[in-house]
Enzyme design. Structure first.
Site, short mmCIF file in Angstrom:
data_model
loop_
_atom_site.label_atom_id
_atom_site.label_comp_id
_atom_site.label_asym_id
_atom_site.label_seq_id
_atom_site.Cartn_x
_atom_site.Cartn_y
_atom_site.Cartn_z
N ASN A 1 98.23 19.79 37.41
CA ASN A 1 98.73 21.09 37.89
C ASN A 1 99.92 21.61 37.09
O ASN A 1 100.39 22.72 37.33
CB ASN A 1 99.07 21.01 39.38
CG ASN A 1 97.79 20.92 40.21
OD1 ASN A 1 96.69 21.12 39.69
ND2 ASN A 1 97.93 20.59 41.49
N CYS B 1 86.96 28.80 48.74
CA CYS B 1 86.97 27.46 48.16
C CYS B 1 86.95 26.47 49.30
O CYS B 1 87.30 26.82 50.43
CB CYS B 1 88.16 27.30 47.23
SG CYS B 1 89.49 26.36 47.84
N ARG C 1 87.30 16.25 38.34
CA ARG C 1 88.06 17.47 38.05
C ARG C 1 89.52 17.16 37.85
O ARG C 1 90.20 17.83 37.09
CB ARG C 1 87.95 18.44 39.24
CG ARG C 1 86.60 19.07 39.38
CD ARG C 1 86.65 20.11 40.45
NE ARG C 1 87.69 21.10 40.16
CZ ARG C 1 87.89 22.20 40.85
NH1 ARG C 1 87.13 22.47 41.87
NH2 ARG C 1 88.85 23.03 40.53
N1 EPU Z 1 98.35 32.03 49.58
C1 EPU Z 1 98.23 33.31 50.03
N2 EPU Z 1 98.29 34.34 49.12
C2 EPU Z 1 98.48 34.11 47.80
C3 EPU Z 1 98.62 32.79 47.33
C4 EPU Z 1 98.57 31.76 48.26
O1 EPU Z 1 98.04 33.56 51.23
O2 EPU Z 1 98.53 35.09 47.04
C5 EPU Z 1 98.31 30.91 50.55
C6 EPU Z 1 97.16 29.96 50.32
O3 EPU Z 1 96.00 30.41 50.95
C7 EPU Z 1 97.69 28.67 50.91
C8 EPU Z 1 99.18 28.73 50.60
O4 EPU Z 1 99.45 30.11 50.33
O5 EPU Z 1 97.51 28.67 52.28
C9 EPU Z 1 99.65 27.92 49.42
O6 EPU Z 1 98.79 28.13 48.32
P1 EPU Z 1 99.29 28.04 46.82
O7 EPU Z 1 99.13 29.39 46.21
O8 EPU Z 1 100.62 27.40 46.73
O9 EPU Z 1 98.19 27.08 46.20
P2 EPU Z 1 97.66 27.18 44.74
O10 EPU Z 1 98.74 27.66 43.86
O11 EPU Z 1 96.36 27.85 44.72
C10 EPU Z 1 98.41 24.81 43.95
C11 EPU Z 1 97.73 23.58 43.42
C12 EPU Z 1 96.94 22.94 44.54
C13 EPU Z 1 97.92 22.58 45.66
C14 EPU Z 1 98.66 23.83 46.13
C15 EPU Z 1 99.73 23.56 47.16
C16 EPU Z 1 97.38 24.16 41.11
C17 EPU Z 1 96.43 24.50 40.01
N3 EPU Z 1 96.85 23.97 42.32
O12 EPU Z 1 97.37 25.66 44.41
O13 EPU Z 1 96.37 21.75 44.01
O14 EPU Z 1 97.21 22.05 46.75
O15 EPU Z 1 99.30 24.46 44.99
O16 EPU Z 1 100.65 22.66 46.66
O17 EPU Z 1 98.56 24.05 40.89
C18 EPU Z 1 94.83 19.98 43.89
O18 EPU Z 1 95.37 19.64 42.83
O19 EPU Z 1 94.00 19.25 44.50
C19 EPU Z 1 95.16 21.28 44.46
C20 EPU Z 1 94.38 21.88 45.35
#
Ligand code: EPU
Length: 446
Positions: free
Chosen positions: A52, A146, A426
């Protein structure tokens, strides 16, 4: 750039379609892991580069017309998918040695992220900010649903709009353009990791100063900021919830080493704590996973760390521990499933609450197949420890759920077969090889 192509996202030209050999490479759907449980883990293994951190940092290459040289890039399928996506845009990518990747984005020909790739990896949204900042336009497919939850990208879009981008949503694509992004004060409605990373990258080339409030504090955001600073960006406050970026006219080439993967580290710590034994993880950074270490210690593990190693052992009983996932520095959602595997065997009842994703308990029904006693109420799992798990056939449903099933298989009596392990591929580099090096009986069957 051929704008006609960008206006027709539903039918990307031949050059933009993923050729068969660069469609995300995953283990064949029939690949399975077979684990013979009940062995203590002993030995020493290295920690890989963080998935990440690598994913946003690969996208950061789009910001500069000069090469970005990365080391310690993990060799896993999400990284391959991101490389495919970037090379389809015109980025030249060379892997000089295992884990050493040079990206040359001197020309970005197609600022487009097609549905075919975005649907396989949600992190593809990370190209939006850099493309908009450098090419001043982008078309990126909406990620869609997802397995672990809805995961909208409204904060990414809202932030870029606040910076002056014109954004429309048509045919399932985010179409964005700008003459130049402008610095702005933006307060995230909620903490989002990739949302923070997208806006951070966009702000580096914006005109004026951007202040990101309620920003994610995850170590991967800090690693990205270090890379951007090496490329000439002016950033302060990364690692706090207020990041300040003074925009510059251009970024340049740089060298950067990807940070160690704290979730891979946590997964191995949980595995050894669950099976008993003693292991040393080299190239690990304990400071990035304190909440996980604290919980494992509470559950009965002994953990000692130095600047770049962590030693974990457990001889006494496993005891129940409650936890609640939350943004960094609290307990990470990406470790919830693995910790639950361990809790199934602990003495007492553990209450585990997921607060980040609404559907991240899919491993529960598979753990129950192995003999675990778990009840789910909303987003909380009540895990009553049982004296033994017994091997069975189970199915991986997402990346971290797969890791949870591997840990459960390692402690279960008899053989556990895990199906659909492409999820595991992945995000974990050579997982079965590393576990085998610790003495686990684990093999991949085609
Ligand atoms: N959310 C919103 N609106 C947005 C963005 C996020 O409502 O515009 C919500 C999401 O639905 C969720 C929460 O905010 O409920 C947090 O989501 P976040 O955006 O932080 O997740 P992400 O950036 O999509 C990254 C990691 C994930 C990890 C999460 C939380 C990467 C590529 N992915 O995802 O990693 O679970 O942060 O820490 O950095 C994994 O590696 O298995 C994985 C899923």
């Amino acid at each position: 750039m051929d704008t006609r192509t960008l206006d027709a996202p539903s039918a990307p030209p031949r050059a933009l379609r993923a050729p068969a050999d660069c469609a995300p490479r995953r283990a064949a759907p029939v690949d399975k892991l077979v684990i013979e449980g009940g062995r203590r883990l002993e030995g020493e293994i290295p920690v890989s580069g963080a998935k990440n951190a690598a994913l946003p940092i690969l996208c950061a290459a789009l910001l500069a017309p000069e090469p970005l040289e990365l080391t310690h890039v993990p060799r896993l399928n999400d990284v391959r998918t991101m490389r495919t996506l970037l090379s389809q845009m015109g980025v030249r990518i060379e892997e000089r040695a295992p884990g050493e990747v040079v990206l040359d984005a001197s020309r970005i020909e197609w600022p487009l992220a097609p549905y075919e790739l975005v649907k396989t990896m949600r992190a593809s949204i990370l190209v939006l900010g850099p493309l908009l900042a450098r090419s001043r336009e982008a078309r990126v497919s909406l990620p869609g649903g997802c397995a672990i939850g809805l995961r909208p990208v409204d904060q990414h879009v809202k932030g870029l709009e606040a910076m002056g981008a014109e954004i429309d949503l048509e045919h399932g694509y985010i179409g964005a353009r700008t003459t130049r992004l402008k610095g702005v004060r933006f307060v995230f409605d909620l903490v989002t990791v990739t949302g923070t990373e997208n806006l951070l990258m966009a702000a580096t080339l914006a005109e004026g100063t951007t202040v990101l409030e309620n920003a994610a504090r995850e170590p991967e955001v800090v690693d990205l900021a270090h890379c951007l600073i090496a490329m000439g960006a002016r950033i302060s406050g990364a690692g706090t919830d207020r990041i300040v970026v003074e925009g510059v006219d251009r970024l340049h080439g740089a060298k950067h080493r990807i940070m160690p993967d704290r979730i891979e580290t946590g997964t191995f710590l949980a595995a050894v704590a669950a099976t008993g034994g003693a292991a040393t993880l080299t190239g690990a950074r304990a400071a990035t996973l304190e909440a996980v270490i604290d919980k494992l210690v509470e559950a009965g593990a002994r953990i000692e760390s130095s600047a770049d190693t962590i030693r974990v052992s457990r001889d006494g009983p496993l005891v129940a521990a409650n936890l609640r996932t939350a943004p960094y520095p609290a307990f990470p959602t990406d470790m919830q499933a693995q910790f639950m595997a361990l809790a199934t065997r602990a003495e007492g009842t553990s209450v585990i609450t997921e607060t980040i994703f609404e559907n991240r308990m899919m491993h529960v029904q598979e753990l129950v197949r192995l003999g675990a006693d778990i009840e789910v109420e909303g987003s909380t799992a009540i895990v009553r420890g049982v004296p033994r798990l017994t091997g069975a056939n189970v199915m991986a449903t997402d990346l971290r759920a797969s890791a949870c099933l591997v840990i459960a298989g390692l402690v279960a009596d008899g053989a556990t077969t895990i199906d659909r392990i492409y999820h595991l591929d992945r995000g974990y580099e050579r997982l079965e090889e590393k576990l085998a090096a610790l003495g686990a009986s684990i093999s991949r069957v085609k």
